[in-house]
Design an enzyme around this catalytic site. Structure first.
Site, PDB file in Angstrom:
ATOM      1  N   GLY A  26       1.084  -1.482   0.222  1.00 49.29           N
ATOM      2  CA  GLY A  26       0.182  -0.501   0.371  1.00 49.29           C
ATOM      3  C   GLY A  26       0.730   1.665   0.001  1.00 49.29           C
ATOM      4  N   CYS A  27      -0.237   2.514  -0.362  1.00 50.74           N
ATOM      5  CA  CYS A  27       0.958   3.984  -0.048  1.00 50.74           C
ATOM      6  C   CYS A  27       1.275   4.159   0.784  1.00 50.74           C
ATOM      7  CB  CYS A  27       0.226   4.730  -0.982  1.00 50.74           C
ATOM      8  SG  CYS A  27      -1.527   5.145  -0.449  1.00 50.74           S
TER       9      CYS A  27
END
Ligand SMILES: NC(=O)C1=CN([C@@H]2O[C@H](COP(=O)(O)OP(=O)(O)OC[C@H]3O[C@@H](n4cnc5c(N)ncnc54)[C@H](OP(=O)(O)O)[C@@H]3O)[C@@H](O)[C@H]2O)C=CC1
Ligand SMILES: CC(=O)N[C@@H](CCC(=O)OP(=O)(O)O)C(=O)O
Length: 343
Positions: A148-149
């Protein structure tokens, strides 16, 4: 030429994959799906792609994906896991941008993502797609789970300190902020300009689904138990992640700047900035580089690490292409060398 397919082409990470792959010298996008836009030219929906693609969206069930060498899933959680086994059985590599295969503890995943996992047997095989940590495993993978970011920024920020064992891993703090595109194109009302504009807020403070992913990643790096407090915030910008990381040093004699510069010296997409720098999200917009600076305020026992990245690039689609490059033995920066867009 590698034939690539994209499931979820009408979303922000899907169109970001198209933007980046349009200039990739070794990839031809041969399928891009949408349930609602099947038959519509891609460039109709995304005029920035006019002249780059003649493709039309196809339905995910059309079978177009079977002619690909690799398929990217740019879809919400729970989608990839229903299709991945069939693609892998046909010898097609899969690079998943969703969280479906990131967390090894399936029960924990089901608890946080509130749905049963459709193919738990593949979770252990999946490789966590953080090249700076797992480059050799990525090279041999069939299925890559892109981080995920937020986790990308938190793991890259803490990595050198945990590898050297010079911080108290029982009390880590990650204060992160994201632009609104992080929520996706079909996002809730909360990220509309009229709602998110000219405002700043924390969210999911009681617990965000990235917490188990971040904890797992930090524990993999530290080789032992880690406790982290993670609080995400929503920024009134389109793109960008900024993470401010805090920890207590157990060894204050280490030259932190040299530690970070040495650890990331050969990493094409991690920029350790000169001592005293204040990284800005506008310096990474549209680029695959993550910029980091490290401080020991007042020469005390706290270390503060600042990390910026573009959530759609190093936080998602750029990192996915970086993983594809590694997987297919291409130059790791192929298609990813354009500098960030500034201003
Ligand atoms: N936005 C970001 O910064 C980041 C996002 N991610 C992750 O990447 C994934 C995609 O995110 P994002 O692009 O923002 O999401 P969007 O909401 O912008 O796009 C989602 C896409 O998935 C497609 N889709 C939805 N449901 C299905 C389904 N059942 N079958 C096939 N396709 C489906 C939609 O296409 P259609 O409805 O036309 O079929 C749409 O194109 C998510 O898992 C997200 O968590 C990861 C890192 C960063
Ligand atoms: C602003 C915003 O809403 N950000 C998203 C992060 C999206 C992301 O990183 O994707 P994954 O869910 O695949 O990890 C969130 O907080 O859920």
């Amino acid at each position: 030429m590698i034939k690539a397919g994209i499931v979820g082409g009408t979303g922000y990470t899907g169109v970001e994959l198209l933007r980046l792959l349009a200039v990739h010298p070794d990839v031809e996008v041969c399928a891009i799906t949408s349930r609602g836009e099947a038959g519509r030219p891609v460039a109709d929906l995304f005029p920035n792609l006019r002249g780059h693609y003649d493709l039309c969206f196809t339905d995910p069930a059309s079978g177009e994906l079977d002619k690909c060498d690799v398929v990217f899933f740019a879809t919400p959680h729970g989608v990839a896991q229903s299709t991945v086994p069939g693609l892998l059985a046909k010898g097609i590599k899969v690079i998943d941008l969703s969280a479906d295969f990131r967390i090894r503890d399936v029960a924990l995943w089901e608890q946080w993502y509130k749905q049963p996992h459709a193919c738990p047997e593949l979770v252990d095989e999946a490789v966590y797609g953080l090249p700076e940590l797992n480059r050799d495993k990525i090279r041999e993978a069939r299925l890559i789970a892109c981080p995920g970011c937020y986790p990308t920024s938190v793991l890259l920020g803490f990595l050198p300190l945990l590898e050297q064992g010079i911080i108290d891993a029982s009390d880590l703090i990650a204060n992160s902020a994201s632009g609104a595109s992080g929520a996706g194109r079909q996002a809730s009302i909360g990220t509309l300009l009229t709602e998110a504009g000219e405002s700043f807020k924390a969210y999911a403070t009681a617990g965000h689904r990235h917490l188990p992913e971040i904890t797992q990643g930090l524990q993999d790096i530290a080789g032992g138990k880690v406790s982290v407090t993670f609080v995400p915030h929503l920024l009134p910008i389109v793109r960008g992640i900024h993470s401010t990381l805090y920890a207590t040093l157990s060894n204050k004699d280490v030259d932190l700047q040299s530690l970070y510069e040495e650890r990331y010296r050969d990493e094409p997409f991690v920029d350790v900035m000169p001592a005293g720098s204040q990284p800005e999200t506008r310096s990474v917009k549209g680029g695959n580089t993550c910029r980091i600076s490290v401080f020991r305020p007042q020469d005390g026992d706290k270390v503060v690490v600042l990390v910026v990245e573009d959530n759609l690039v190093k936080g998602a689609s750029g990192q996915a292409i970086q993983n594809m490059n590694i997987l297919f033995g291409l130059p790791e920066n192929a298609g990813l060398m354009a500098p960030a867009l500034l201003p």
